[in-house]
Scaffold this active site. Structure first.
Site, PDB file in Angstrom:
ATOM      1  N   HIS A  34      30.907  28.652  43.223  1.00 24.08           N
ATOM      2  CA  HIS A  34      30.459  28.450  41.845  1.00 24.08           C
ATOM      3  C   HIS A  34      31.514  27.662  41.078  1.00 24.08           C
ATOM      4  CE1 HIS A  34      27.700  32.092  41.982  1.00 24.08           C
ATOM      5  NE2 HIS A  34      28.560  32.441  42.917  1.00 24.08           N
ATOM      6  N   GLU A  99      34.390  31.968  42.249  1.00 23.90           N
ATOM      7  CA  GLU A  99      34.276  31.181  41.015  1.00 23.90           C
ATOM      8  C   GLU A  99      35.460  30.216  40.972  1.00 23.90           C
ATOM      9  OE1 GLU A  99      32.140  30.849  38.575  1.00 23.90           O
ATOM     10  OE2 GLU A  99      30.819  32.596  38.734  1.00 23.90           O
TER      11      GLU A  99
HETATM   12 ZN    ZN Z   1      27.338  30.130  39.610  1.00 23.43          ZN
END
Ligand code: ZN
Length: 255
Positions: A34, A99
């Protein structure tokens, strides 16, 4: 309760309350990348570890390449949300989520700094060393949630990761200048395209009609595999790149 990171690359352990057990004893065989889509990594870390956010990820990598772990790898973090891959919809139960701090599309898609990409590579390799994740199951959030998510975005360097042995990627077939298939088309070529995208793993129904949903899946495919033009149209380059990918998957020792 885990009190230390799984990865020796994580220099910060910032536990998030947002996790649970993996459903039905599902083990990890997917890695989802992400971008944070926030202005600062500190802001992202604060949000991902706040109960009210109801979201989390296993790791966060800031723009300097520092790695923080928030959820133990054994646990189910809340990063994928609604989505599907290869017929499965509870992706949080089978995946590890990273992330990568980058402000994303809303802030003009800045480059991912080299020092950050080095850390992404190192952490992915570290995780792949602990879990049997096939190359074709190293995915972007946009791959599993097309239309809803655009991260990590077309600026993300999947080719670099592939050179480091992470994920499945092929050199995209050059643009040929043809318009290709697009919204409103309804024919056998659309059926074949939908079958191929579905067989690769994308959540698409085989209806023979090129609707908005198909265009969104094609966009997701392009973001990851043919980033030069992300327009949701299945031109020859897009379809031939997908064919190359199938050949690479067949040749992949872990597929
Ligand atoms: Zn995401």
């Amino acid at each position: 309760m885990t009190t230390a990171p799984d990865s020796k690359l994580a220099t910060l352990w910032c536990p998030s309350p947002n996790f649970g057990a993996r459903n039905n004893g599902r083990t990890v065989d997917m890695l989802i990348l992400h971008y944070t889509g926030m202005e600062t990594a500190e802001g992202a870390l604060d949000w991902l570890t706040r109960e009210e956010a109801r979201v989390s990820a296993h790791y966060l990598i800031d723009e300097e390449g520092r790695v923080a772990q928030m959820v133990a790898e054994a646990d189910r973090a809340w990063h994928a949300g609604l989505g599907s891959w290869a017929g499965e919809t509870d992706l949080n139960s089978c995946s590890i989520g990273i992330e990568i701090h980058n402000p994303g599309h809303e802030f003009g898609c800045p480059d991912f700094p080299d020092v950050q990409m080095q850390a992404v590579e190192a952490l992915c390799r570290d995780i792949l060393g602990r879990h049997p994740i096939p190359p074709e199951r190293v995915l972007g959030h946009s791959d599993v949630a097309p239309g809803r998510k655009r991260d990590p975005g077309e600026k993300f360097d999947w080719a670099r990761l592939a050179r480091a042995g992470i994920g499945l990627w092929v050199e995209p077939v050059p643009l040929a200048g043809d318009a290709g298939l697009g919204e409103g088309d309804e024919n056998e070529s659309v059926t074949a395209l939908q079958r191929d995208l579905r067989d690769y793993g994308y959540g698409v129904e085989v209806t023979s009609t090129y609707g908005k949903g198909v265009a969104q899946v094609v966009e997701a495919f392009q973001r990851h595999f043919r980033p030069l033009r992300v327009d949701g149209r299945a031109d020859r380059s897009t379809r031939d790149t997908l064919a190359r990918l199938f050949a690479a998957r067949r040749a992949s020792p872990m597929a």
